[in-house]
Write a protein that holds these residues in place. Sequence first.
Motif, PDB file in Angstrom:
ATOM      1  N   SER A 277       6.890 -13.001  -3.210  1.00 20.05           N
ATOM      2  CA  SER A 277       5.552 -13.413  -2.781  1.00 20.05           C
ATOM      3  C   SER A 277       5.466 -14.930  -2.660  1.00 20.05           C
ATOM      4  O   SER A 277       6.106 -15.656  -3.424  1.00 20.05           O
TER       5      SER A 277
ATOM      6  N   ASP B 239      -1.216 -17.356  -1.638  1.00 11.99           N
ATOM      7  CA  ASP B 239      -1.421 -16.116  -0.906  1.00 11.99           C
ATOM      8  C   ASP B 239      -2.069 -16.409   0.441  1.00 11.99           C
ATOM      9  O   ASP B 239      -3.154 -16.980   0.503  1.00 11.99           O
TER      10      ASP B 239
ATOM     11  N   SER C 291      -3.631 -14.522   2.421  1.00 17.19           N
ATOM     12  CA  SER C 291      -4.915 -13.853   2.590  1.00 17.19           C
ATOM     13  C   SER C 291      -6.065 -14.690   2.055  1.00 17.19           C
ATOM     14  O   SER C 291      -7.200 -14.559   2.518  1.00 17.19           O
TER      15      SER C 291
ATOM     16  N   GLU D  89      -7.055 -17.486   4.845  1.00 18.41           N
ATOM     17  CA  GLU D  89      -7.438 -17.069   6.188  1.00 18.41           C
ATOM     18  C   GLU D  89      -8.660 -17.811   6.701  1.00 18.41           C
ATOM     19  O   GLU D  89      -8.692 -18.299   7.829  1.00 18.41           O
TER      20      GLU D  89
ATOM     21  N   THR E 246       4.972   0.047  -3.974  1.00 18.92           N
ATOM     22  CA  THR E 246       4.857  -1.400  -4.129  1.00 18.92           C
ATOM     23  C   THR E 246       5.598  -2.146  -3.032  1.00 18.92           C
ATOM     24  O   THR E 246       5.079  -3.113  -2.459  1.00 18.92           O
TER      25      THR E 246
ATOM     26  N   ARG F 210       3.786  -1.895   0.333  1.00 17.22           N
ATOM     27  CA  ARG F 210       2.650  -2.816   0.392  1.00 17.22           C
ATOM     28  C   ARG F 210       3.123  -4.256   0.590  1.00 17.22           C
ATOM     29  O   ARG F 210       2.508  -5.020   1.343  1.00 17.22           O
ATOM     30  N   GLN F 211       4.234  -4.617  -0.064  1.00 18.97           N
ATOM     31  CA  GLN F 211       4.753  -5.976   0.085  1.00 18.97           C
ATOM     32  C   GLN F 211       5.273  -6.220   1.503  1.00 18.97           C
ATOM     33  O   GLN F 211       5.045  -7.294   2.083  1.00 18.97           O
TER      34      GLN F 211
ATOM     35  N   LYS G 295       4.277  -4.693   4.246  1.00 15.17           N
ATOM     36  CA  LYS G 295       3.108  -4.790   5.112  1.00 15.17           C
ATOM     37  C   LYS G 295       2.469  -6.176   5.025  1.00 15.17           C
ATOM     38  O   LYS G 295       2.019  -6.735   6.032  1.00 15.17           O
ATOM     39  N   HIS G 296       2.436  -6.719   3.821  1.00 12.91           N
ATOM     40  CA  HIS G 296       1.890  -8.067   3.631  1.00 12.91           C
ATOM     41  C   HIS G 296       2.737  -9.105   4.357  1.00 12.91           C
ATOM     42  O   HIS G 296       2.200 -10.033   4.984  1.00 12.91           O
ATOM     43  N   MET G 297       4.053  -8.950   4.316  1.00 11.45           N
ATOM     44  CA  MET G 297       4.953  -9.877   5.004  1.00 11.45           C
ATOM     45  C   MET G 297       4.784  -9.786   6.512  1.00 11.45           C
ATOM     46  O   MET G 297       4.792 -10.802   7.215  1.00 11.45           O
TER      47      MET G 297
ATOM     48  N   LYS H 104       2.087  -8.669   8.159  1.00 13.72           N
ATOM     49  CA  LYS H 104       0.741  -9.091   8.547  1.00 13.72           C
ATOM     50  C   LYS H 104       0.629 -10.600   8.640  1.00 13.72           C
ATOM     51  O   LYS H 104       0.034 -11.140   9.586  1.00 13.72           O
ATOM     52  N   TYR H 105       1.198 -11.309   7.661  1.00 16.37           N
ATOM     53  CA  TYR H 105       1.078 -12.773   7.631  1.00 16.37           C
ATOM     54  C   TYR H 105       2.341 -13.471   8.141  1.00 16.37           C
ATOM     55  O   TYR H 105       2.458 -14.685   8.017  1.00 16.37           O
TER      56      TYR H 105
END
Length: 207
Positions: free
Chosen positions: A95, A99, A101, A104, A172, A175-176, A178-180, A182-183
Amino acid sequence: MDALPESCSYRMSEGDSVGESVHGKPSVVYRFFTRLGQIYQSWLDKSTPYTAVRWVVTLGLSFVYMIRVYLLQGWYIVTYALGIYHLNLFIAFLSPKVDPSLMEDSDDGPSLPTKQNEEFRPFIRRLPEFKFWHAATKGILVAMVCTFFDAFNVPVFWPILVMYFIMLFCITMKRQIKHMIKYRYIPFTHGKRRYRGKEDAGKAFAS
């Protein structure tokens, strides 16, 4: 008021001098642990450049621990807790420190570059590699020590723990990832990319 006897006053002054010698200097135990901490920190500092060697030693300790648990046929709850702890460390390692998010709707603070002409910013982890290795190794050693005490050998049906850990790991990591996506960041920095500068462009036009 009568004066104190000479012998009494002598004992008080002697006691004060002894107290100063006791409280004025650190105790032997304190100096021992301070010195031990300095030696430990010195070895950590020397091991910092040897990333591959450090992780090979940690993997070796993990292998020894798994063999011990297999031979003892117990301490599965300790192993499960160690796995959850390592998973949390791994997620923190992947991570970013800030963050995206949370950034934004704000123009303040550093952001990850998304275009070619943006300034290069290396990926800054929430948990640096060295701290990740140090915490993971300490976790294995603590779990190893726990296997010497029957109080931590809680009876449990281990296949359920294995299935639950696999499910938790998949959820987990999904989700990680997807976060990578997305951003649009990759948790690994291989160095600064080189782009064509003005000199190279001038040479191209000249030719």
